[in-house]
Every structure is written in structure tokens, then in C-alpha cells.
Design a protein around this motif. Structure first.
Motif: not given
Length: 448
Positions: A88, A100, A102, A172
Motif C-alpha cells: 500500500w 485507494g 474499497s 485496493e
């Protein structure tokens, strides 16, 4: 909820089947000697189980060997978490053009409701209920198989972050459902994989250059943490291996003891998948490429982090032989994990002296280290008597960077005995400097 119900149901249905024969067959296939012979990988899974990387039950070893998600013990979970954090950091925190996201793992409330209705049918036997759940699973295909579609769905909202300028990416990490078509009856093995994904949007004229760029970057990332970098390599995907809509691809490979397997795959998908995800919205998909307005091409990068965990563990494992002054041969097994990935940085033990006072010093030092994010194994809490050699053997197999011994000298003048995992050198250090020493050591290793 839907995912949870199905997992729970399947576990009940299959709980009476032992995975041991499958594990023995896998161990033989994957280079492990089932009779405890001289194979260099003999006992490797037992070592990881004994040292708290994975639980003792055999089906977790089966899943890990197959590159699937398993249950992880304390050290395995820390190692996997450290790898994901490093991924990350390299993808999102250090790149202004990557964001980023989700996305959802399952299908939502409707799927959960259908499962709930099944469990309310009290007239069904366990076998019938299991068959109904499996049929629902096959019919609805409720789990995502990759993170690509979630990123494509968030493409249009993300355009505003870049003022409709290319290139940029969406990153992700998460679980994906990967059943094995040729092993559908293999119960005991997980069907989930932890994937780390980057979906990169670029102009059509630069997609080949970006594929080359990201292939080099990903190989460098894996090799950064390797004790044996040459075990990691890349290759082009052959034409007969291309997935739908992909024009080119590349793989990051690792040479396991039983053969080479894929850790990560990179695809050039063109604009086909993006147009499929947003039908009728071509104008909204367009971006600026200099003076041109184009629909971007998509590069999909997906890494199997569970197989990556196994690769890192095997790559870091060493058997070191040394002859002492009396010409006696000593062998030391050590897990030389990269300092940033090591699940435990410091093992804290105590030697001779007042037990209560030494314990207080250990507890104070423990909290000081934890406050700055240094993971500590509280060895001083173990009341069983162990020799220093046995302690070092244990911590070397756990991959612990430093063993810190608190003793009488610590009470008298604040001096500690610090042992380095990689060099086995023991040096005396003042307790006030240990925290900064370890932080500096890890930081230096991270920046190499």
C-alpha cells in the motif's frame, strides 16, 4: 452476511472429512518428504505451524501450499499485514496519481435474505440444506473473483480527482473468491485469495510503455524484500494464455522448490472492460490526453498475497552450518525476513537477578517499544527454564530481528545484552538507546 452464512454452512457439512491425505499428497507434490527424509523442504510446514505462522490444523497448510487464504497465527498475520502495508505504501502513499478505494465483497442484503429464508425451513435435512446453499452459490455467483470490476465502477467519480487528466490508478486490497475448477471436491481447502490490485488508466498510445514500467516496478518490489532476489522473475503471457479482452500480459514469478508459480499478473485490457462497466456513457468516460479526448485503456495488476507470503517465507529460510573450535558441526535454521516484514522485531527476555525487578524493567521497556510501533515478543513472561541456545533457536526460526536480554547489569547500570539475528553478534547497549537503535536499523533497511 451472505458470505458468513455459506461459510458456516459448508464448514458444518464438511466437518467430518479429514484433510490429512490431501496434505500428505500436496507435501509430496510440493517437494516435502512425507517420510522425514533429507529433502531440503522436509518439515517446512511443521516449522511454520510450530512457530505461530499458521495454525496446527492440516487444512491451513493445504490452503497455503495452494496459494489460497488460510487462517494465520500471530506471526503469520503480522507478516501478511506488513506485506500489505508495504504494498500500500509503495502504490498509494508514495504516488500522487494513485488513490485507494474499497469495494463490496458480496452481493448485499438480497443474497443474505435468500440464505436466511433457507435456514428458516425447518423441514430440511442437513444434507438438503447443504445442497440448497451450494445451488444458491452456483446460481448467484455472489462473491467477487477479482477487484477489477469494483475499480471500474468507481472510475467516473474518480475522474474529478484528476481533472479528467491521464494517467491515474485505483488501488485496493481484499478477498476474492477463486474456486478451482479441477478440484471442486477438495473440501478442506480455502477458495479465497487475498488480492492486491492496481487498476491503471492511461492513454491508448502509452499502454505498452506503462505495461513495461509496471512490470519492472513490481519485480523490483518483490526483490526488495528477498534474500535470494534471483528466485523472482518476470515473463510475458503467451497468446494462448490471454484472458478475454486482454491484448498483452506479463507475470511476476517465483521459483518454489517444486516449480515456478505466478505471484502477480499484469494485463492490458484496452477500453473493452471499461465500456462494458458503463454502457451508454462513452462521453462520461473520456479524458484528456494532451489535446486529444480519449477513452482510456486499462491496465490491471493483481497480486496473490497469500502465495506471496509463502514465497517470502521460503525465500527467507536458511540452514546455516558452522564448525566450532572443537571441530563440531552446528546447524542453525534461521528465517531471515527483511526487517520491514519481520513480524517480531524484538524478543524481550530476562536473565539472572531479582525476578520481580527484572520483570518491571521488561514491562517498562515493552511499552516504550510498542509506543513507537516496534513489535515485541514478551519472552520474559514464559516461566519455563530454557537455555540461551534454545531461546536463540526459537527466535531465529520465528525471524525475530533482535533478542534483548535484561539482567543484573541492567539493574545496576542500565546495560542490556542485544543479539542480532543475522550476524549472531551480541553487544552491550544502554537501555536508553535501544529504541532509537532499532528504529534506525529498520528505517535504514526500508530505504535500501
Amino acid at each position: 452476511m451472505f458470505t458468513y452464512c455459506i461459510r458456516k454452512r459448508l464448514c458444518r457439512v464438511n466437518s467430518n472429512v479429514s484433510p490429512l491425505p490431501e496434505l500428505l499428497q500436496l507435501c509430496k507434490h510440493y517437494g516435502k518428504s512425507s517420510d522425514g527424509g533429507s529433502d531440503p523442504t522436509s518439515g517446512i510446514m511443521q516449522l511454520f505451524q510450530r512457530r505461530f505462522f499458521i495454525p496446527l490444523e492440516d487444512h491451513h497448510a493445504v490452503s497455503l501450499l495452494k496459494g489460497k487464504t488460510c487462517a494465520y497465527g500471530p506471526l503469520g498475520m503480522n507478516l501478511k499485514r506488513n506485506m500489505l502495508e508495504q504494498w500500500w505504501s509503495s502504490m498509494v502513499r508514495s504516488r500522487p496519481q494513485v488513490f485507494g478505494i474499497s469495494t463490496l465483497h458480496g452481493v448485499g442484503d438480497k443474497g443474505a435474505g435468500e440464505v436466511g429464508d433457507l435456514f428458516k425451513q425447518t423441514d430440511l435435512t442437513k444434507e438438503q440444506l447443504g445442497e440448497r446453499v451450494l445451488e444458491l452459490l452456483r446460481r448467484r455467483q455472489p462473491f467477487r473473483t477479482s477487484l477489477l470490476q469494483g475499480a471500474l465502477a468507481q472510475y467516473i467519480p474518480s475522474l474529478e480527482l484528476m481533472s479528467r487528466k491521464l494517467p491515474f490508478g485505483l488501488a485496493e486490497t481484499g478477498l476474492c473468491y477463486r474456486p478451482e475448477d479441477d478440484d471442486s471436491d477438495a473440501i478442506s481447502c480455502s477458495a479465497e485469495v487475498t488480492e492486491a490490485s492496481l487498476v491503471w488508466f492511461c492513454s491508448p498510445r502509452t499502454s505498452l510503455q506503462w505495461l513495461d514500467y509496471w512490470t519492472r516496478q513490481r519485480l523490483q518490489w518483490w526483490r526488495k524484500f528477498a534474500l535470494g532476489p534471483s528466485d523472482f522473475s518476470v515473463c510475458d503471457v503467451q497468446d494462448d494464455e490471454l484472458i478475454n479482452s486482454a491484448s498483452r500480459g506479463a507475470k511476476v514469478l517465483y521459483k518454489f522448490p517444486w516449480g515456478t508459480e505466478t505471484l502477480e499478473t499484469l494485463w492490458i485490457l484496452g477500453d473493452t472492460e471499461l465500456l462494458k462497466s458503463h454502457p451508454g456513457n462513452r462521453a462520461e468516460l473520456q479524458c484528456r490526453d494532451g489535446k486529444k479526448v480519449v477513452v482510456p485503456h486499462v491496465l490491471s495488476l493483481g497480486a496473490n498475497m497469500d502465495r506471496g507470503v509463502l514465497a517470502v517465507l521460503l525465500n527467507s529460510l536458511q540452514d546455516i552450518q558452522k564448525v566450532d573450535n572443537k571441530q563440531r558441526l552446528h546447524q542453525r535454521t534461521v528465517l531471515k525476513l527483511h526487517p520491514t516484514l519481520a513480524p517480531v522485531k524484538v524478543a524481550l527476555d530476562m536473565g539472572r537477578g531479582s525476578t520481580s525487578e527484572l520483570r518491571q524493567v521488561c514491562e517498562g521497556l515493552l511499552h516504550q517499544l510498542l509506543e513507537v510501533g516496534i513489535s515485541v515478543w514478551p519472552g520474559y513472561m514464559d516461566t519455563t527454564q530454557s537455555s540461551m541456545d534454545k531461546l536463540h533457536t526459537k527466535y531465529d526460526e520465528m525471524g525475530v530481528l533482535f533478542t534483548v536480554m535484561v539482567g543484573e547489569n541492567t539493574l545496576e547500570n542500565g546495560l542490556l545484552l542485544v543479539r542480532n539475528r543475522d550476524t549472531t553478534v551480541r553487544e552491550t547497549m544502554h537501555i536508553s538507546g535501544i529504541r532509537e537503535f532499532i528504529l534506525k536499523y529498520i528505517s535504514k533497511a526500508e530505504n535500501i
